[in-house]
Scaffold this active site. Sequence first.
Site, PDB file in Angstrom:
ATOM      1  N   TYR A   1      -7.164  -1.667 -16.371  1.00 21.43           N
ATOM      2  CA  TYR A   1      -6.490  -2.065 -15.127  1.00 21.43           C
ATOM      3  C   TYR A   1      -5.033  -2.429 -15.412  1.00 21.43           C
ATOM      4  O   TYR A   1      -4.113  -1.835 -14.847  1.00 21.43           O
ATOM      5  CB  TYR A   1      -7.238  -3.251 -14.539  1.00 21.43           C
ATOM      6  CG  TYR A   1      -6.742  -3.760 -13.204  1.00 21.43           C
ATOM      7  CD1 TYR A   1      -6.866  -3.002 -12.045  1.00 21.43           C
ATOM      8  CD2 TYR A   1      -6.184  -5.037 -13.102  1.00 21.43           C
ATOM      9  CE1 TYR A   1      -6.433  -3.502 -10.806  1.00 21.43           C
ATOM     10  CE2 TYR A   1      -5.751  -5.537 -11.880  1.00 21.43           C
ATOM     11  CZ  TYR A   1      -5.879  -4.764 -10.734  1.00 21.43           C
ATOM     12  OH  TYR A   1      -5.457  -5.265  -9.520  1.00 21.43           O
TER      13      TYR A   1
ATOM     14  N   ASP B   1     -10.930  11.123  -2.542  1.00 19.93           N
ATOM     15  CA  ASP B   1     -10.637  10.434  -3.797  1.00 19.93           C
ATOM     16  C   ASP B   1      -9.213  10.814  -4.213  1.00 19.93           C
ATOM     17  O   ASP B   1      -8.920  11.998  -4.402  1.00 19.93           O
ATOM     18  CB  ASP B   1     -11.656  10.904  -4.849  1.00 19.93           C
ATOM     19  CG  ASP B   1     -11.564  10.094  -6.112  1.00 19.93           C
ATOM     20  OD1 ASP B   1     -10.438   9.769  -6.522  1.00 19.93           O
ATOM     21  OD2 ASP B   1     -12.622   9.781  -6.679  1.00 19.93           O
TER      22      ASP B   1
HETATM   23  P1  NAD Z   1     -10.680  -3.536  -2.871  1.00 24.02           P
HETATM   24  O1  NAD Z   1     -11.564  -3.150  -4.005  1.00 24.02           O
HETATM   25  O2  NAD Z   1     -11.257  -4.354  -1.776  1.00 24.02           O
HETATM   26  O3  NAD Z   1     -10.003  -2.265  -2.216  1.00 24.02           O
HETATM   27  C1  NAD Z   1      -9.634  -1.118  -2.946  1.00 24.02           C
HETATM   28  C2  NAD Z   1      -9.900   0.102  -2.072  1.00 24.02           C
HETATM   29  O4  NAD Z   1      -9.525   1.285  -2.797  1.00 24.02           O
HETATM   30  C3  NAD Z   1     -11.382   0.252  -1.729  1.00 24.02           C
HETATM   31  O5  NAD Z   1     -11.540   0.546  -0.365  1.00 24.02           O
HETATM   32  C4  NAD Z   1     -11.836   1.424  -2.603  1.00 24.02           C
HETATM   33  O6  NAD Z   1     -12.941   2.106  -2.060  1.00 24.02           O
HETATM   34  C5  NAD Z   1     -10.572   2.255  -2.663  1.00 24.02           C
HETATM   35  N1  NAD Z   1     -10.507   3.142  -3.827  1.00 24.02           N
HETATM   36  C6  NAD Z   1     -10.721   2.820  -5.134  1.00 24.02           C
HETATM   37  N2  NAD Z   1     -10.564   3.916  -5.904  1.00 24.02           N
HETATM   38  C7  NAD Z   1     -10.222   4.935  -5.084  1.00 24.02           C
HETATM   39  C8  NAD Z   1      -9.932   6.313  -5.277  1.00 24.02           C
HETATM   40  N3  NAD Z   1      -9.968   6.867  -6.503  1.00 24.02           N
HETATM   41  N4  NAD Z   1      -9.645   7.076  -4.194  1.00 24.02           N
HETATM   42  C9  NAD Z   1      -9.625   6.537  -2.942  1.00 24.02           C
HETATM   43  N5  NAD Z   1      -9.889   5.235  -2.699  1.00 24.02           N
HETATM   44  C10 NAD Z   1     -10.191   4.445  -3.755  1.00 24.02           C
HETATM   45  O7  NAD Z   1      -9.440  -4.279  -3.548  1.00 24.02           O
HETATM   46  P2  NAD Z   1      -8.286  -5.122  -2.863  1.00 24.02           P
HETATM   47  O8  NAD Z   1      -8.461  -6.519  -3.265  1.00 24.02           O
HETATM   48  O9  NAD Z   1      -8.200  -4.768  -1.436  1.00 24.02           O
HETATM   49  O10 NAD Z   1      -7.008  -4.548  -3.646  1.00 24.02           O
HETATM   50  C11 NAD Z   1      -6.142  -3.601  -3.054  1.00 24.02           C
HETATM   51  C12 NAD Z   1      -4.974  -3.347  -3.995  1.00 24.02           C
HETATM   52  O11 NAD Z   1      -4.261  -4.560  -4.243  1.00 24.02           O
HETATM   53  C13 NAD Z   1      -5.364  -2.791  -5.348  1.00 24.02           C
HETATM   54  O12 NAD Z   1      -4.416  -1.826  -5.751  1.00 24.02           O
HETATM   55  C14 NAD Z   1      -5.285  -3.987  -6.262  1.00 24.02           C
HETATM   56  O13 NAD Z   1      -4.977  -3.615  -7.595  1.00 24.02           O
HETATM   57  C15 NAD Z   1      -4.141  -4.772  -5.631  1.00 24.02           C
HETATM   58  N6  NAD Z   1      -4.262  -6.209  -5.947  1.00 24.02           N
HETATM   59  C16 NAD Z   1      -5.160  -6.991  -5.299  1.00 24.02           C
HETATM   60  C17 NAD Z   1      -5.263  -8.325  -5.645  1.00 24.02           C
HETATM   61  C18 NAD Z   1      -6.248  -9.240  -4.965  1.00 24.02           C
HETATM   62  O14 NAD Z   1      -6.310 -10.421  -5.333  1.00 24.02           O
HETATM   63  N7  NAD Z   1      -6.984  -8.792  -3.978  1.00 24.02           N
HETATM   64  C19 NAD Z   1      -4.461  -8.859  -6.663  1.00 24.02           C
HETATM   65  C20 NAD Z   1      -3.571  -8.010  -7.303  1.00 24.02           C
HETATM   66  C21 NAD Z   1      -3.456  -6.697  -6.932  1.00 24.02           C
END
Ligand code: NAD
Length: 399
Positions: free
Chosen positions: A203, A116
């Site tokens: 967020y 984490d």
């Molecule tokens: P996701 O939820 O699929 O992936 C996030 C990953 O981070 C997961 O594997 C989760 O287990 C891990 N995680 C969360 N908290 C954690 C912690 N404290 N320690 C270790 N691991 C942790 O989300 P995603 O869609 O893959 O998004 C990835 C990144 O891109 C994020 O930072 C998100 O804010 C950003 N983002 C995504 C989108 C989108 O549309 N997918 C849009 C804007 C920004």
Amino acid sequence: MNSVLLYFLFSFIGLLANGDNNDSLTKLKEEILELQKRIDNLEKFHKKYPRVKYLSINEQRRILVTGGAGFVGSHLVDRLMRDGHRVTVVDNFFTGSKANIEQWFGHPNFELINHDIVNSLFIEVDEIYHLASPASPPHYMFNAIKTIKTNTLGTINMLGLARRVKAKLLFTSTSEVYGDPEVHPQPETYWGNVNPIGPRACYDESKRVAEAMCFAYARQEKIQVRIARIFNTYGPRMNLNDGRVISNFIIQSLRKQNLTLYGNGNQTRSFQYIDDLVNGLVALMNSNYSKPVNLGNPDEFTIRDTALLIRDVVGNSNEVVVKEKMEDDPQRRKPDITVAKRELNWEPKTRLREGLMKTIDYFRSEVDKNDNSENLHTFYYLNSKDELDEIINSDKIEL
Ligand code: NAD
Ligand code: UDP
């Protein structure tokens, strides 16, 4: 164990043998032969990995991907591994899954650490793609305090690591930093319209403070930072329980359920296919540009039209039903990608219908697997503000 060793072992056993324990020795020999067969089988088994490029030691980089087991992270890991780099994934599996990266388990260039990022991490790397954070509204609202800790304490930890090992860090920020925008489309110079105390604030505001931290470390500690402001992205490996609009509408269409519009459906989003985003992230990391960059597809759709399009591509005629509007839901969203085009020579290539077809194929097989499994996965759709409050007030939350 090779046959010479076996020969000596059998000879040794033979020497010890006498009439009384002949039977047990025969049994022992049989067991050894059986074990030998199993070892031979194991040695024959070589896992097949996707092809990776060969890089010399000077070209190969040691890359950390936080959140690498999630939707975006796992696609980025595939790209970096195929490019021949050494990749370490750090994830606490809150929303990610091992299945997203299992294709690399055992590969000499790949390492997975269950950790984490709110706690410090000491490893040696050259680059950090810092993605760890829940991304879908139901997930980040599920435990607002944990979301804030991940984006603030977690980002400080990653910046501290970058400073110690002199690594370059790319932070995945979001179009949510623009809140419910009063400027349309949104350029990077727009400072946004965010409610600091609303349900999305955990967020939006923690991503904003994380951007501020990146800049403080860049100015004060001379860390090289890159900031990607990602707009709505979709594709295979989105969590089935994600609650975001594209996955909800696809699953609802596949299951012949009503499609749930939150509000009148006139609000807009611009959807980017995952492969385009991954190209943009890698181009940004490799560029010399250190200010925030929007990465998104400027094709803008109302949510109602998105529902109709998905229904059409799936080939069903489910009803579209109107549910309560989400609080502080941004009404219009579309990236201005002038900076990405100019600085990265990047723009998205995948049209929505084409990306949806690939995504629907993935969801079709996942939904089939799930529906045929004995341990049914419960999908949740946020059908009303009451349901959201229920999630937020749930006593399952661990801080
Ligand atoms: P996701 O939820 O699929 O992936 C996030 C990953 O981070 C997961 O594997 C989760 O287990 C891990 N995680 C969360 N908290 C954690 C912690 N404290 N320690 C270790 N691991 C942790 O989300 P995603 O869609 O893959 O998004 C990835 C990144 O891109 C994020 O930072 C998100 O804010 C950003 N983002 C995504 C989108 C989108 O549309 N997918 C849009 C804007 C920004
Ligand atoms: N939305 C919807 N039905 C759903 C899920 C989402 O109408 O089942 C709407 C949501 O209210 C928002 C838009 O779709 O206006 C995009 O929501 P999502 O959660 O995908 O991402 P956001 O851009 O809000 O972070």
